[in-house]
Design an enzyme around this catalytic site. Structure first.
Site, PDB file in Angstrom:
ATOM      1  N   SER A  50      -1.133 -18.617  -4.197  1.00 42.55           N
ATOM      2  CA  SER A  50      -1.821 -19.556  -3.301  1.00 42.55           C
ATOM      3  C   SER A  50      -3.308 -19.712  -3.617  1.00 42.55           C
ATOM      4  O   SER A  50      -3.931 -20.680  -3.189  1.00 42.55           O
ATOM      5  CB  SER A  50      -1.658 -19.115  -1.846  1.00 42.55           C
ATOM      6  OG  SER A  50      -2.363 -17.920  -1.589  1.00 42.55           O
ATOM      7  N   LYS A  91      -7.476 -15.906   1.154  1.00 42.05           N
ATOM      8  CA  LYS A  91      -7.706 -17.355   1.242  1.00 42.05           C
ATOM      9  C   LYS A  91      -9.211 -17.625   1.175  1.00 42.05           C
ATOM     10  O   LYS A  91     -10.023 -16.722   1.287  1.00 42.05           O
ATOM     11  CB  LYS A  91      -7.154 -17.940   2.552  1.00 42.05           C
ATOM     12  CG  LYS A  91      -5.690 -17.654   2.838  1.00 42.05           C
ATOM     13  CD  LYS A  91      -4.745 -18.405   1.913  1.00 42.05           C
ATOM     14  CE  LYS A  91      -3.294 -18.093   2.288  1.00 42.05           C
ATOM     15  NZ  LYS A  91      -2.350 -18.659   1.293  1.00 42.05           N
TER      16      LYS A  91
END
Length: 251
Positions: A50, A91
């Site tokens: 991700s 993230k």
């Protein structure tokens, strides 16, 4: 009498003292750098793609332990939130409390409070001849509550991030208290430091300061050099002292 032995012994003792001092200082720097890094940083293994291409699955990263108040836009953080699955995730912070995060503008860019943000860390392939793909495949708008942060993965096509939780309370944001650390470098493979995005620097609050990792690595490297140099210098100086000619002839 001869003054040779005394002079040579003096030079030998001086070399031994310099050698010992260099090794002692080197040990302090070498061990101090390691201990300092162990206190400040924590290693993590990135589980998913991700955050590609910034960090890839299986990469070993070093993350600086920080408080939520130290988080700034553009930071790559490690956090844990029960709504997201109660497992550590990595993230990028693109919005903080009070921000309005929108995607995408006419040029396919993310905007924060109406300011377009160029994101060089994204792999934005061509969407059409002469045009880049948008910063997010789907459009979205989110208002970040105070004390919360809005997070996106750098691999926007597949990342399960704040966009997936837009219908939740807080419009996909997570509390600052969920942040455990800020990623500063990829340790393995040795891809180096993860810089602070300049595109966020113009926004209020700016970007976070660089962590102390480079200083710690420098101290460790200097310490190792002093230890090696000191260990070699002592015997070499003693041998040269024994071989050096007398300062004056024998009487």
């Amino acid at each position: 009498m001869s003054g040779t032995g005394r002079n040579n012994d003096g030079r030998g003792r001086a070399g031994t003292m310099v050698s010992g001092l260099a090794v002692a200082v080197g040990c302090v720097l070498f061990l101090g750098g390691f201990v300092w890094a162990a206190v400040v940083y924590q290693p993590y293994t990135v589980p998913t793609a991700s955050m590609s291409p910034t960090v890839k699955p299986g990469d070993r990263v070093l993350a600086e332990r920080i408080e939520g108040a130290d988080v700034r836009r553009g930071d790559v953080v490690v956090f844990t939130d029960e709504v997201w699955g109660a497992a550590p995730m990595v993230k990028r912070v693109v919005g903080v409390g009070g921000d309005k995060v929108v995607c995408c503008d006419k040029e396919g860019r993310l905007t924060v409070n109406g300011t377009p943000v160029d994101e060089p860390y994204l792999s934005r392939g061509p969407a059409a001849p002469g045009k880049q793909a948008p910063a997010s495949p789907q459009d979205f708008t989110a208002e970040v509550p105070r004390g919360q942060i809005f997070l996106l993965g750098d691999e926007r096509a597949t990342s399960l991030d704040s966009r997936v939780h837009l219908e939740d309370a807080g419009q996909g944001s997570v509390p600052l208290s969920a942040v455990q650390a800020r990623v500063d470098a990829v340790a393995w493979p040795m891809n180096g430091m993860i810089g602070r995005p300049a595109s966020f620097a113009a926004l209020p609050g700016g970007v976070s300061a660089e962590g102390p990792l480079q200083l710690q690595l420098g101290a460790t490297a200097v310490g190792a050099a002093l230890i090696l140099g000191g260990a070699v210098y002592g015997p070499v100086a003693a041998r040269l002292a024994r071989r050096s000619p007398p300062a004056g002839g024998a009487r």
